[in-house]
Design an enzyme around this catalytic site. Structure first.
Site, short mmCIF file in Angstrom:
data_model
loop_
_atom_site.label_atom_id
_atom_site.label_comp_id
_atom_site.label_asym_id
_atom_site.label_seq_id
_atom_site.Cartn_x
_atom_site.Cartn_y
_atom_site.Cartn_z
N SER A 88 -20.41 38.72 -6.27
CA SER A 88 -19.07 38.53 -5.73
C SER A 88 -18.57 37.11 -6.00
O SER A 88 -18.47 36.71 -7.16
CB SER A 88 -19.07 38.89 -4.24
OG SER A 88 -17.78 39.12 -3.76
N ASP A 180 -11.53 27.11 8.83
CA ASP A 180 -10.20 26.64 8.44
C ASP A 180 -10.11 26.45 6.93
O ASP A 180 -9.10 26.80 6.31
CB ASP A 180 -9.87 25.32 9.15
CG ASP A 180 -9.61 25.52 10.64
OD1 ASP A 180 -9.45 26.68 11.06
OD2 ASP A 180 -9.57 24.51 11.37
N HIS A 240 -20.35 47.49 -2.43
CA HIS A 240 -20.23 46.12 -2.92
C HIS A 240 -21.55 45.37 -2.90
O HIS A 240 -21.82 44.54 -3.76
CB HIS A 240 -19.18 45.39 -2.07
CG HIS A 240 -18.85 44.01 -2.56
ND1 HIS A 240 -18.46 43.75 -3.86
CD2 HIS A 240 -18.83 42.80 -1.91
CE1 HIS A 240 -18.23 42.46 -4.00
NE2 HIS A 240 -18.44 41.87 -2.84
#
Length: 264
Positions: A88, A180, A240
């Protein structure tokens, strides 16, 4: 170009270098079970990519720069050339490294990702927001955090994977990944750098799960553009997390692939 970060991680075994790169929200430890099977024949390195695991945080997650982090790791370890395996996000890092420093790559195996932009912003935005909304001050155990996440994330396996990032420091629970920064960099993480050419300097293989949808016709076309000599293997009924869902077949295929020492 911004500076590289010094990646944390694990190393074991002896022989040709095998570097295994994890995906988003993961760490090098995700590859531990597979890596153990190659320690007798390879020097395995399982780095934590920037903003993951125990590696430093950094506001930039451009794939060229993340590839430069891995190159810096190879330099520190005295490794001239390595076989790369990436899942990924880690697969994109591995591809970017091959396309920017082809002379450093002996083999390239990419797991369930293609060299193109994706749009899973709704899914990942929901995951990051769910992690942000956990009231860590009220968490007394991992079970508490799991219960809080379950309100938004119904799949227990996904929650358990995310909870590998929950750690206790100074008597308090906290996320070890910078949520964040990940939220801010999602467009970059899902994207793909422009201006990268082709790679045909070493054997290349893509393995994907047919049930995941990450490597469709558009993905195969992107693979052909950047890696024209690549072999593509599909695992029926697998999603996945190819190497976690079918580890026996994956390990066998990886061993066969690494045994091919001839360039295409």
């Amino acid at each position: 170009m911004s500076e590289t970060v010094e990646l944390a991680g694990q190393a074991s075994g002896t022989g040709p270098a095998l570097v295994m790169l994890h995906g988003l929200y993961g760490s090098g430890n995700n590859w531990r079970g597979i890596a153990r099977q190659f320690e007798k024949s390879h020097r395995t390195l399982l780095p934590d990519l920037r903003n993951h695991g125990h590696s430093p945080t950094h506001p930039d997650m451009d794939y060229r720069q993340m590839a430069a982090d891995v190159l810096a790791l190879l330099d520190r370890e005295g490794i001239d050339q390595a076989s790369l395996v990436g899942h990924s996000m880690g697969g994109k890092v591995a591809m970017a490294l091959a396309l920017t420093a082809p002379q450093r790559v002996e083999h390239l195996l990419v797991v369930d990702i293609a060299p193109m932009a994706y749009d899973h912003s709704a899914e990942h935005g929901r995951i990051i927001q769910a992690m942000r909304e956990v009231n860590l001050g009220a968490v007394r155990s991992r079970e508490d955090a799991d219960a809080a996440l379950s309100e938004t994330i119904p799949h227990a396996a996904v929650r358990q994977f995310l909870l590998t990032n929950l750690q206790r420091e100074g008597g308090h629970w906290q996320w070890r990944i910078p949520l964040d920064i990940l939220a801010d960099q999602l467009p970059v993480i899902q994207g793909w750098p422009t201006g990268l050419d082709t790679f045909s300097d070493a054997p290349v293989e893509f393995i994907h799960g047919e049930a995941s949808g990450y490597v469709d016709d558009r993905g195969r076309a992107a693979i052909s553009r950047h890696f024209p000599d690549a072999t593509v293997l599909s695992y029926a009924g697998v999603g996945h997390w190819v190497h976690a869902e079918d580890p026996k077949r994956f390990s066998t295929d990886l061993h066969t692939f690494l045994s091919d020492n001839n360039n295409p």
